[in-house]
Design an enzyme around this catalytic site. Structure first.
Site, PDB file in Angstrom:
ATOM      1  N   ARG A 239      53.434 -25.021 -29.632  1.00 38.50           N
ATOM      2  CA  ARG A 239      54.205 -24.610 -27.848  1.00 38.50           C
ATOM      3  C   ARG A 239      54.226 -25.441 -26.737  1.00 38.50           C
ATOM      4  NH1 ARG A 239      54.395 -20.589 -30.607  1.00 38.50           N
ATOM      5  NH2 ARG A 239      52.943 -18.346 -30.650  1.00 38.50           N
ATOM      6  N   GLU A 268      59.919 -20.011 -21.039  1.00 39.77           N
ATOM      7  CA  GLU A 268      60.820 -19.595 -22.252  1.00 39.77           C
ATOM      8  C   GLU A 268      60.847 -18.281 -22.588  1.00 39.77           C
ATOM      9  OE1 GLU A 268      59.423 -19.593 -26.919  1.00 39.77           O
ATOM     10  OE2 GLU A 268      59.813 -21.653 -25.919  1.00 39.77           O
ATOM     11  N   HIS A 286      63.649 -22.461 -29.699  1.00 39.32           N
ATOM     12  CA  HIS A 286      62.126 -21.525 -30.317  1.00 39.32           C
ATOM     13  C   HIS A 286      62.650 -20.265 -31.950  1.00 39.32           C
ATOM     14  CE1 HIS A 286      57.937 -20.439 -29.478  1.00 39.32           C
ATOM     15  NE2 HIS A 286      57.885 -20.149 -30.890  1.00 39.32           N
TER      16      HIS A 286
END
Length: 320
Positions: A239, A268, A286
């Site tokens: 993360r 994000e 991601h």
């Protein structure tokens, strides 16, 4: 839009809080009355029609905060599409005895693969080499020498499922493995370090595989980043919150570390624009679990947890 209930329809009502692939929506629609909270423009008004919702489908990024949980008085279970649950308010779920599930294991291999791929990409300057060839510059000059990955000292920050799988892959490259974990991991054949900073000082590459949440926020702090040194690399597939991002950007800008391979960021998808100006990074949006095979398995496990709950059977992958 909420799917209207037909007269006499006894299917359980569920709320979808995060976008899901169509292949997961279709089988859900055959078993449940669907409320597409993820598509609602006026979410507070939408929730007024969700008083009978018994299950919520979300993700670690979308989460489920206390206000959303409170707006669903009939809620019985929250199931997360993904392994991360840091966006779920566990104080709120515990207060009402609402179980939470996620989708571990099925995505472990893909995320570990990407961790190694990011390390290789940034150390061997693969994106730069690709751009060099595409621009027709092969005959006009050579690229600077890169750094080798095999035989490196790899520091794993977080030795859970993904950390262990990443370590196994790195061993295949002849790498030496060290790690930091917040709880003891007896019996591992790797050197344990007392702090992220001492791990970073030893490692050539630190790969972060920790869970997100308050307990790991900025655990890779400015001191740990600087401890990597000007020949060290950082890879993050966990993360964005696990890293002091401002300190990381400054270290990359000034050469305090050699480079970074990043799949996750703070805020994000609206990431710090300074990342785009850096030439010693490989950046991904991601995509750790983003293979067709894994996303299908994640969707199936999510649905299997729902089916177990409504059948009164034990949950397959309860978080707590």
């Amino acid at each position: 839009m909420t799917q209207p209930s037909d007269v006499g329809d006894t299917r359980p009502e569920i709320l979808i809080a995060t976008p899901l692939p169509a292949r997961d929506i279709a089988p859900l629609e055959s078993q449940f009355l669907i409320h597409r909270y993820d598509q609602a423009s006026d979410k507070p008004a939408f929730l007024a029609g969700c008083r009978k919702v018994r299950a919520m489908l979300t993700s670690g990024h979308t989460g489920a905060d206390a206000a959303l949980i409170a707006a669903l008085p009939a809620l019985e279970i929250i199931t997360c599409f993904g392994v991360g649950v840091d966006g779920v308010d566990f104080e709120a779920t515990r207060a009402r005895g609402i179980p939470v599930t996620n989708t571990p294991d099925v995505l472990t291999g893909d995320v570990a693969d990407l961790a190694i791929a990011l390390a290789l990409s940034v150390m061997r300057d693969i994106p730069k080499a690709d751009a060099h060839v595409r621009a027709g510059k092969w005959t006009s000059g050579t690229l600077p020498l890169a750094r080798r990955f095999f035989g490196s000292k790899i520091g794993i920050l977080g030795m859970g499922r993904i950390g262990l799988a990443t370590a196994e892959r790195a061993r295949g490259f002849g790498c030496e493995i060290g790690y930091f974990n917040r709880s003891a991991k007896p019996g591992l054949p790797y050197e344990a370090f007392e702090t992220p900073q001492t791990l970073a000082a030893w490692a050539d590459v630190v790969i972060i595989t920790l869970a997100g949440g308050a307990g790991t926020r900025a655990i890779m702090d400015a001191a740990a980043i600087e401890a990597l040194g000007p020949t060290g690399y950082l890879v993050n597939v966990s993360r964005g919150s696990t890293v002091d991002e401002a300190a990381l950007i400054e270290a990359l800008q000034t050469g305090k570390i050699a480079g970074a391979g990043l799949d996750v960021f703070l805020n994000e998808p609206n990431i710090d624009p300074r990342f785009a100006e850096l030439h010693n990074t490989v950046l991904m949006p991601h995509l750790g679990s983003a293979t067709d095979e894994t996303r299908r398995a994640m969707g199936q496990l999510m649905r299997d947890n729902l089916a177990a709950h409504f059948a009164g059977q034990p949950l397959l992958t309860p978080v707590e």
